[in-house]
Design an enzyme around this catalytic site. Structure first.
Site, short mmCIF file in Angstrom:
data_model
loop_
_atom_site.label_atom_id
_atom_site.label_comp_id
_atom_site.label_asym_id
_atom_site.label_seq_id
_atom_site.Cartn_x
_atom_site.Cartn_y
_atom_site.Cartn_z
N ASP A 120 0.82 -1.21 0.00
CA ASP A 120 0.00 0.00 0.00
C ASP A 120 0.85 1.26 0.00
OD1 ASP A 120 0.67 -0.84 2.69
OD2 ASP A 120 -0.61 0.78 3.41
N ASP A 153 8.58 4.16 -0.79
CA ASP A 153 7.77 3.64 0.31
C ASP A 153 6.50 2.98 -0.21
OD1 ASP A 153 6.77 3.19 2.85
OD2 ASP A 153 6.20 5.27 3.20
N GLU A 187 -0.03 -1.21 5.69
CA GLU A 187 0.98 -0.76 6.66
C GLU A 187 0.79 0.71 7.01
OE1 GLU A 187 4.84 1.08 7.88
OE2 GLU A 187 3.58 1.51 6.13
N GLU A 188 0.39 1.51 6.05
CA GLU A 188 0.30 2.95 6.26
C GLU A 188 -0.82 3.34 7.23
OE1 GLU A 188 2.51 4.87 5.39
OE2 GLU A 188 3.50 4.10 3.60
N ASP A 213 12.74 -5.87 7.05
CA ASP A 213 11.64 -5.02 6.57
C ASP A 213 12.24 -3.70 6.08
OD1 ASP A 213 9.07 -4.14 6.02
OD2 ASP A 213 8.48 -3.85 8.10
N HIS A 456 6.01 10.34 1.21
CA HIS A 456 4.73 10.87 1.70
C HIS A 456 4.51 12.30 1.22
CE1 HIS A 456 3.75 7.88 5.19
NE2 HIS A 456 4.38 7.28 4.18
#
Length: 484
Positions: A120, A153, A187-188, A213, A456
């Protein structure tokens, strides 16, 4: 006589400072030759990642607002791009869109390992699309970069891992130990997919020897006083909690205000939190700079090597830089505020949300207690806002996993420095505490201040050369998986 004693004491102090500075070095990394010499088609790899960026796999805390079809389409793309992975490695969907692969190893006596990443991405702020050099979900390869939301990301990790595994399958590689691949889908917004995968592994009685990770990167021009590229290996991560501070007032007309409005009381509470940051802990930062050794300025080494003397100076210097301040204390960030709906109306309710990233050794409960003590105002109601997570355990920097990962990175790029660095953001790795002996956070892409702003934010991108290097790191790590 006094002058002589003072001079002897001064010279002794200088000698001690210099000796400690000289001894302030990282452990030696004896890098063996790479297990396999591999070349990669950079254009082909770049297009593979670019294709993945064309799927707007945006997660949402409100699951009813998630576009499920986008994830279905993305999975279809993965199957087309990595046919051997999907045909030859048993896999299953977990909690809808999360994916778990189990690649059987030749030795069942060895504990399995897990490579983890998330599918995601965060949304693009509506109205800012035109500020991107290339459209955020176009997946564009240009100017030596792969552009698009998720380039760093975290689709570079998802696709990079799969590229390495697909090639190894084509080459007939049989892993010496079982390897899990896990790709969460949210995850976000908290990582329920990864949490479900961790619970599934726990039900099976699995105990992972090693987990990798996202979180750490290869930094360039981000470390004060260091010109070389630095691989930041995350041995753990900070905790996460947001607290809502709210005050209820009487409302009314602004022409006849009370001494303190609800908004004013909230504002004072927020100001007290910003003016009274959490105490600093230099130990993680000292360890970080120790690994940089002679590749940092002498005065910097002198200060960190002798923190027993220069601690106040160091704390003052580090607190002025957000990147270093975040590494030594629980941080306080006021992110949301609201008061009245009109400029001449007194607020009936005012509130603010403050986000805290929690250092190991502290907890969500201790953060709540600290906030209540600092605000010291019974009129302010303090309650949790959204999800929270405790700080993770810290993996050892002298473990086999840390050693092998460090060696693989330096095999790919001998000039890069390797150092442990606490991850200040939250990752899916935190959900695997009960099943993983050592969890590390590292994706082999290079981040400069320019790329850091895109995570982001606007114009997220990763260099083609950096991504090729990241794929090579995953490949070599899997080849050496028996040593983890």
């Amino acid at each position: 006589m006094k002058k002589k004693v003072f001079l002897v004491a001064l010279l002794t102090l200088v000698a001690v400072l210099l000796w400690r500075t000289q001894a302030f070095k990282a452990p030696e990394i004896d890098v063996p030759p790479a297990a396999a010499s591999v070349s990669w088609d950079a254009d082909e790899l770049a297009e593979g990642l670019a294709g993945a960026l064309r799927f707007a796999t945006i997660s949402n805390i409100d699951e009813s607002r998630v576009d499920r079809q986008t994830f279905v389409d993305f999975h279809a793309y993965l199957k087309q791009r990595f046919p051997n992975v999907f045909a030859r490695i048993p896999h299953q969907a977990v909690k809808g869109e999360a994916l778990l692969f189990r690649w059987q190893g030749s030795d069942d006596m060895q504990k399995p390992i897990l490579l983890l990443a998330h599918q995601d991405v965060v949304p693009v702020i509506p109205g800012t699309e035109a500020q991107w050099t290339y459209p955020p979900f176009a997946g564009t390869v240009a100017d030596g970069y792969i552009w698009g939301r998720g380039a760093v990301d975290d689709k570079a990790s998802v696709i990079g891992i799969l590229e390495a595994v697909e090639r190894l399958l084509k080459e007939g590689f049989v892993p010496p130990r079982t390897i899990y691949l896990a790709f969460g889908h949210d995850e976000e917004v908290g990582g329920t997919g990864a949490k479900a995968i961790a619970a599934l592994l726990a039900e099976r009685g699995e105990r992972l020897a090693f987990l990798l990770d996202e979180g750490g990167v290869i930094s360039k021009d981000l470390i004060p006083g260091v010109d070389k590229r630095v691989a930041l290996l995350g041995p753990g991560e900070k905790g996460y909690v947001s607290l809502k501070l709210s005050v209820t007032g009487d409302g009314g007309h602004a022409s006849m205000p009370p001494r303190n409005t609800a908004a004013g009381i909230v504002g004072r509470a927020v100001a007290r939190l910003e003016d009274n940051p959490f105490p600093a802990d230099l130990n993680p930062t000292i360890d970080f700079f120790r690994y940089l050794g002679d590749d940092q300025p002498f005065i910097q080494r002198l200060l960190f090597a002798n923190s027993w003397l220069f601690s106040p100076v160091l704390k003052s210097i580090l607190a002025d830089m957000p990147t270093t301040n975040a590494g030594m204390r629980t941080t306080t960030a006021v992110t949301m505020m609201q008061g009245s709906v009109k400029d001449n109306v007194l607020p009936i309710e005012a509130w603010a949300v403050v986000n805290f990233r929690i250092m190991p050794g502290e907890s969500i409960a201790s953060v709540r207690d600290y906030v209540a003590r600092v605000i010291d105002d019974e009129r302010v109601k303090i309650e949790d806002y959204g999800f929270g997570s405790e700080p993770s355990a810290l993996a050892a920097s002298d473990s086999a996993g840390f050693k092998v990962l460090s060696e693989v990175i330096k095999q790919i790029d001998p000039d890069v420095l390797v150092t442990p660095r606490l991850v200040v953001a939250a990752t899916d790795a935190r959900h695997f505490e009960a099943v993983a002996e050592n969890s590390y956070r590292f994706a082999g892409v290079e981040i400069t201040p320019r790329e850091l702003k895109g995570i982001h934010g606007t114009d997220e991108r990763v260099s083609v050369a950096s991504y090729v290097q990241a794929v090579g790191i995953y490949y070599q790590l899997l080849v050496r998986s028996a040593e983890l």
